[in-house]
Write an enzyme that holds these catalytic residues in place. Structure first.
Site, mmCIF file in Angstrom:
data_model
loop_
_atom_site.group_PDB
_atom_site.id
_atom_site.type_symbol
_atom_site.label_atom_id
_atom_site.label_comp_id
_atom_site.label_asym_id
_atom_site.label_seq_id
_atom_site.Cartn_x
_atom_site.Cartn_y
_atom_site.Cartn_z
ATOM 1 N N ARG A 94 0.793 -1.259 -0.151
ATOM 2 C CA ARG A 94 -0.166 -0.089 -0.030
ATOM 3 C C ARG A 94 0.992 1.210 -0.137
ATOM 4 O O ARG A 94 2.220 1.147 0.315
ATOM 5 C CB ARG A 94 -0.807 0.005 1.491
ATOM 6 C CG ARG A 94 -1.756 -0.984 1.327
ATOM 7 C CD ARG A 94 -2.601 -0.981 2.705
ATOM 8 N NE ARG A 94 -3.297 -2.243 3.003
ATOM 9 C CZ ARG A 94 -3.086 -3.401 3.505
ATOM 10 N NH1 ARG A 94 -1.986 -3.585 4.136
ATOM 11 N NH2 ARG A 94 -4.199 -4.287 3.628
ATOM 12 N N LYS B 135 -2.421 -2.199 7.678
ATOM 13 C CA LYS B 135 -3.639 -1.854 8.314
ATOM 14 C C LYS B 135 -3.616 -2.571 9.515
ATOM 15 O O LYS B 135 -3.298 -3.871 9.853
ATOM 16 C CB LYS B 135 -4.741 -2.292 7.348
ATOM 17 C CG LYS B 135 -5.047 -1.200 6.306
ATOM 18 C CD LYS B 135 -6.465 -1.560 5.653
ATOM 19 C CE LYS B 135 -6.627 -0.420 4.516
ATOM 20 N NZ LYS B 135 -7.923 -0.890 3.692
ATOM 21 N N HIS C 9 -2.014 2.284 -5.898
ATOM 22 C CA HIS C 9 -2.765 1.037 -5.611
ATOM 23 C C HIS C 9 -3.171 0.295 -6.860
ATOM 24 O O HIS C 9 -3.246 -0.850 -7.015
ATOM 25 C CB HIS C 9 -4.154 1.705 -5.374
ATOM 26 C CG HIS C 9 -5.197 0.516 -4.687
ATOM 27 N ND1 HIS C 9 -4.957 0.030 -3.749
ATOM 28 C CD2 HIS C 9 -6.216 0.307 -5.465
ATOM 29 C CE1 HIS C 9 -5.846 -0.933 -3.621
ATOM 30 N NE2 HIS C 9 -6.947 -0.709 -4.460
ATOM 31 N N ARG D 210 -0.278 -1.988 -6.982
ATOM 32 C CA ARG D 210 -0.654 -3.004 -6.030
ATOM 33 C C ARG D 210 -1.671 -4.148 -6.669
ATOM 34 O O ARG D 210 -1.367 -5.384 -6.445
ATOM 35 C CB ARG D 210 -1.252 -2.403 -4.909
ATOM 36 C CG ARG D 210 -1.671 -3.431 -3.655
ATOM 37 C CD ARG D 210 -1.935 -2.594 -2.371
ATOM 38 N NE ARG D 210 -2.967 -3.364 -1.350
ATOM 39 C CZ ARG D 210 -2.458 -4.164 -0.675
ATOM 40 N NH1 ARG D 210 -1.440 -4.508 -0.575
ATOM 41 N NH2 ARG D 210 -3.509 -4.871 0.343
ATOM 42 N N HIS E 185 -4.018 -9.293 3.699
ATOM 43 C CA HIS E 185 -5.454 -9.178 3.686
ATOM 44 C C HIS E 185 -5.826 -10.192 4.880
ATOM 45 O O HIS E 185 -5.293 -11.217 4.758
ATOM 46 C CB HIS E 185 -5.846 -9.493 2.442
ATOM 47 C CG HIS E 185 -5.906 -8.561 1.289
ATOM 48 N ND1 HIS E 185 -5.726 -8.863 -0.046
ATOM 49 C CD2 HIS E 185 -5.927 -7.110 1.217
ATOM 50 C CE1 HIS E 185 -5.653 -7.882 -0.778
ATOM 51 N NE2 HIS E 185 -5.856 -6.857 0.068
ATOM 52 N N TYR F 15 -9.146 -8.519 -6.017
ATOM 53 C CA TYR F 15 -8.168 -7.893 -6.794
ATOM 54 C C TYR F 15 -7.920 -8.835 -8.031
ATOM 55 O O TYR F 15 -7.082 -8.366 -9.065
ATOM 56 C CB TYR F 15 -6.798 -7.817 -6.013
ATOM 57 C CG TYR F 15 -7.090 -6.568 -4.937
ATOM 58 C CD1 TYR F 15 -6.182 -5.668 -5.291
ATOM 59 C CD2 TYR F 15 -7.817 -6.733 -3.843
ATOM 60 C CE1 TYR F 15 -6.118 -4.411 -4.444
ATOM 61 C CE2 TYR F 15 -7.733 -5.675 -3.025
ATOM 62 C CZ TYR F 15 -6.939 -4.563 -3.180
ATOM 63 O OH TYR F 15 -6.770 -3.538 -2.265
#
Length: 330
Positions: free
Chosen positions: A186, A210, A277, A280, A303, A312
């Site tokens: 990210r 995250k 992104h 990514r 994730h 994705y």
């Protein structure tokens, strides 16, 4: 007493006089005046946030900080809630579902995904206040998150990725492209990378993603080659992996990284917008289409849910035909 205290006293006495026929206004005012004089009272203007909101926001952010939310997430929560407080200037226990609907309704020019994020922040805030029994009910409980568009930025093709590489004019630009693509990181994770965190032997680096979760990401041989060229060209001793081009050298901002990618994409003549992104997404799509295991890509991207990783991946027609021929039991 200050003006606000006197105004409060007059308002209270006026209400009691209206409700109670036998009410002695002067005597009650004298008694209440002695009590109110011990307090400093400030009137809340209709067009400014209620002081109650600052207290509740501070408590909420402190709790979420202890839960391990990243500074970026916390800053986003604070920004969204302060915007809400400027629109709904009430005590938190007085906020209604109708207030929230009216607030969100003014953003009809924004995408549903953006409105959904705003509602998500409010749900988190009011849900926490209710769970902690700070307010008696959650005004956001019955509000449903708007249906969001399931669109993701389209991954670059192999040819487009090569066009980006060829368009790089400096070792710095090439290093940026290779690091973003090879690691699948990210933007915030690349922004936070430090020189000392690079393990040149294993060609890897630990990043914080995250939820303040740490994971290891990997560089390709090509990425390490161009990254080493970039680091060798630098004359500063800053700890950041990506720094500004001019003195005083400092960590390059997220916007600065995005701007550099924009410059490269324009030089490559790519019609659509290319962002960190998108790179990514390209990493996820090309690795999955090349046969990588879903679980491995999920871990590499940080994730928690494999369904997120699947969103994705858009397998190509060629890859589908290949898989059909390879795995169909005749």
């Amino acid at each position: 007493m200050n003006n606000a205290s006197e105004q409060l006293l007059s308002d209270v006495v006026a209400v009691l006089s209206d409700k109670l026929p036998e009410f002695n206004a002067e005597r009650t005012k004298s008694i209440l005046s002695a009590v109110i004089s011990k307090y400093h009272i400030k009137k809340v203007e209709e067009n400014e946030p209620h002081p109650d909101s600052d207290e509740k926001l501070s408590m909420f952010l402190s709790a979420k900080r202890l839960e391990g939310l990243s500074p970026i997430t916390l800053a986003g929560y604070e920004l969204e809630l302060r915007i809400f407080f400027r629109y709904v200037t009430k005590r938190m226990e007085s906020v209604t579902a109708a207030d929230i609907r009216a607030y969100l309704g003014q953003f009809d020019h924004l995408k549903m995904s953006t409105v959904g994020r705003k509602l998500s922040v409010l749900k988190s805030f009011f849900g926490w206040l209710t769970a902690e029994e700070i307010i008696p009910r959650d005004p956001s409980a019955r509000l449903k998150t708007p249906k969001q568009e399931k669109r993701l930025p389209k991954a670059l093709t192999v040819a487009e990725l090569e066009m980006l590489r060829e368009a790089c004019r400096t070792v710095r630009q090439r290093a940026f492209i290779e690091v973003l693509y090879a690691t699948g990181c990210r933007l915030s994770e690349v922004f936070g990378m430090n020189r000392a965190a690079i393990n040149h032997q294993s060609m890897s680096c630990r990043v914080v993603g995250k939820g303040n979760k740490e994971r290891e990401v990997y560089f390709s041989f090509k990425a390490m080659y161009h990254l080493n060229r970039y680091l060798a060209s630098r004359t500063d001793d800053g700890e950041a992996l990506m720094v500004t081009e001019r003195r005083p050298y400092r960590r390059l901002s997220r916007r600065g990284i995005q701007r550099e990618i924009d410059v490269i994409a324009q030089a490559a003549g790519l019609a659509r917008k290319v962002s960190p992104h998108v790179l990514r997404h390209t990493f996820a799509t090309l690795t999955l289409n090349n046969g990588a295991e879903l679980v491995a890509v999920q871990e590499l991207m940080g994730h928690s849910d494999p369904q997120t990783t699947l969103r994705y991946a858009r397998i190509t027609e060629e890859r589908k035909r290949e898989q059909h021929k390879k795995y169909l039991v005749q």
